[in-house]
Structure formats: structure tokens, C-alpha cells
Design an enzyme around this catalytic site. Sequence first.
Site, PDB file in Angstrom:
ATOM      1  N   THR A 282      59.984  33.084  41.779  1.00  0.00           N
ATOM      2  CA  THR A 282      59.282  34.173  42.446  1.00  0.00           C
ATOM      3  C   THR A 282      57.798  33.870  42.580  1.00  0.00           C
ATOM      4  OG1 THR A 282      58.599  36.486  42.158  1.00  0.00           O
ATOM      5  CG2 THR A 282      59.100  35.266  40.175  1.00  0.00           C
TER       6      THR A 282
ATOM      7  N   TYR B 167      58.329  40.433  33.415  1.00  0.00           N
ATOM      8  CA  TYR B 167      59.134  39.795  34.465  1.00  0.00           C
ATOM      9  C   TYR B 167      58.512  38.467  34.891  1.00  0.00           C
ATOM     10  CZ  TYR B 167      60.993  38.914  39.145  1.00  0.00           C
ATOM     11  OH  TYR B 167      61.541  38.321  40.258  1.00  0.00           O
TER      12      TYR B 167
END
Length: 363
Positions: free
Chosen positions: A136, A179
Site C-alpha cells: 500500500t 495498519y
Amino acid sequence: MSLVAPNIKTTSDRVLVTGGCGFLGCNIAASLAARGHSVLAMDNLSRRGSRENADWLRHRHGNNVAIEVADTRDTEAVDALVSASSAVMHLAAQVAVTTSLADPISDFEVNGRGTLNVLEAIRRHNPRAPVIFASTNKVYGKLLDPSQVHHVDGRYVPDEPRLAHGVGEDTPLDLYSPYGCSKGAADQYVRDYARVFELRSVVLRMSCIYGPRQFGNEDQGWIAHFLLQAIQQRPITIYGDGHQVRDALFVDDAVNAWIGALDNIDEVPGRIFNLGGGPANAISLWDLLEFITELRGNRPDVRLDSWRPGDQPWYVSDVRAASQALNWKPLVPVRQGLQRLERWLDGHVSTSALSPELLEARI
């Protein structure tokens, strides 16, 4: 447990897609099956929409796709599925920043340990199997402060000329949020297993993928979130001032990049690529709202709220490395992709299908 009979053809081109019933995973699985691959779509079916995606794969591709209900935290299941596969597309993950803040340990177990389980299974049982990993852009952290951008035509633009083509893969990591930490750790494990154990791995750091079969579970799914709110005639909340910019990549283009990485694995083992729409598909939040107004014929009700910790005022992927190495480029412009997503959402998503996470979608 399998949702389909285990009579999938046993060929040497079987591909394991972890998270294979998620938004991007099911699109990758479908594309591989259409090319003639035998596909194992592994998913724990915990997210809303995953069972519908599993049914869609089963009815569309029959015995070319087997659905395995399993979790990457289950080492025995991972070992068995990896051993039976010629390649691994690893997308299974906990994807929400909000969820990681509420339960950092579970977030790490899924993203960090789950990825390490996949890598160890490949190293011990199937060391020649390529593995493509879904990372990501959040591994780059906030990237720029508001003082490092300026306004041009209602958008934030970075002050630094070096960012004219977007964020390159040489940008230092700056993990932000649990995250970001868990995905960043997994990202680096995948890279390091290529260097230390000579696994044939590729890392794809993705930005704003959108398109059909996206149910709005992901807190990165802001494009689908905005459209769904408009379709349901619900207000849209903008955190910040709406001038923040992202590059959007239609799911078909993302799938082509993933398959390009698999097809070219012998030329790109150990490589990391930023994967997004690039500068040509960079839009602000207000830009998206204007597109939605054109599509729907009326302007959504918009409410402003405070910036959230870690929100990036600007992020655009530099996709030149991926374009050159994978013989790939984004082909679907945002307006066209948005029209296709709207048609799918209108036909497939009802009020009852909206997830709680959708209402807190992040960009």
C-alpha cells in the site's frame, strides 16, 4: 472447507489467490481463469460482499476456480494450498486503518504474521513459485505536510519539482498507523525473502484501486464510498478541505499490472513497484464530486469535518518503473471508470449491503 467440489483440473499452472473473494482478488482470479489458469481462491469470507464474489466466481468460471475457505493465520492450510500451486497472488489482509487502531494485535497477526506464513510455506515447500504481494502507499506515511504543498486550480500540488511524476519507489518509508506498520513489515519481508532466500517475489504498493465488485469494505475505498453515498442520497463527509489529491486506478488496469508482474517474474524478482493511476488520473475530492454530479444529475450533500491524523494532502504514484518493467500502463480514464462503477453499483448494491466501514471510508 471448499464451496465447490474439489474436481478442479490438476495442471501445472494453478495459481493461488489469497483474499481471492475480495474486491481486487476476485477480479484477479477471474482474469486468470479466463486466461486458462486453474485458480484456487483462498478467503475466510469474513468481509461483506466476499460470499457474493465467491458465488460470482463459481458461476462464471465453474471448475476453473475453486473456493477454499481458510485463513492465512492457519499455517497448516497455507502450507497445503501453497504446496499445490505454481504461483501465489497474496492479497489476503486486514485493510482498514480504523480497524488497526481499534485492534493493533489482530491487524499485525493478519498482515504481518499471515504474510510471513505465506512466505515460509513457499520457502519450505515451493521455492520456485512466484509470489506477488499487495502492499500500500500507506507505507510512505503522511509524505507531505500542508506547508509543503500549494493550490493550483483547487488542488494541492507539491512544492518539490522531483514529485512532478509522482512518488517514486525510492521514497523513504515512514510507517504511520498500526495498519501502515503491519503492511510495511510485510512489504519488507516479501522484499527480503527475495534477497536472502531467492524467492521470486514482487511487491506492488497500490493507490486508490476502484471498480466493479467493490462493496465499500475497505477504508481506502473512497471513490466507491462517495458514489454509494450519492446513489443512496446520503450526505458525503469530507475530512479536510477537499483539495487533497489521489491517483485513481480502475480495477481492470490494476489486474493487468498484477498479471504483468506474474508473466515477467523472471525479469523482476525482488522488485517493488508503485501502482496507481499516475499523474494522468490524479483527482481531488472536489473533482470526484463534480464527476458524480455530472453522472447523477444532482450534487450530493457535502459536509466538512476536521483533518484526521496521518491524512495525506497529496499522493500520486510514479508509475514509470511499473510501465517499463511490466509493459503496462493505465488505460481507463477516471470518467469512464466512474461510469462503469456507477452502473455496477446501481445494479448490485442495495441499502442492506452497505457496511459500517463504508460510512467511515478514508482516502
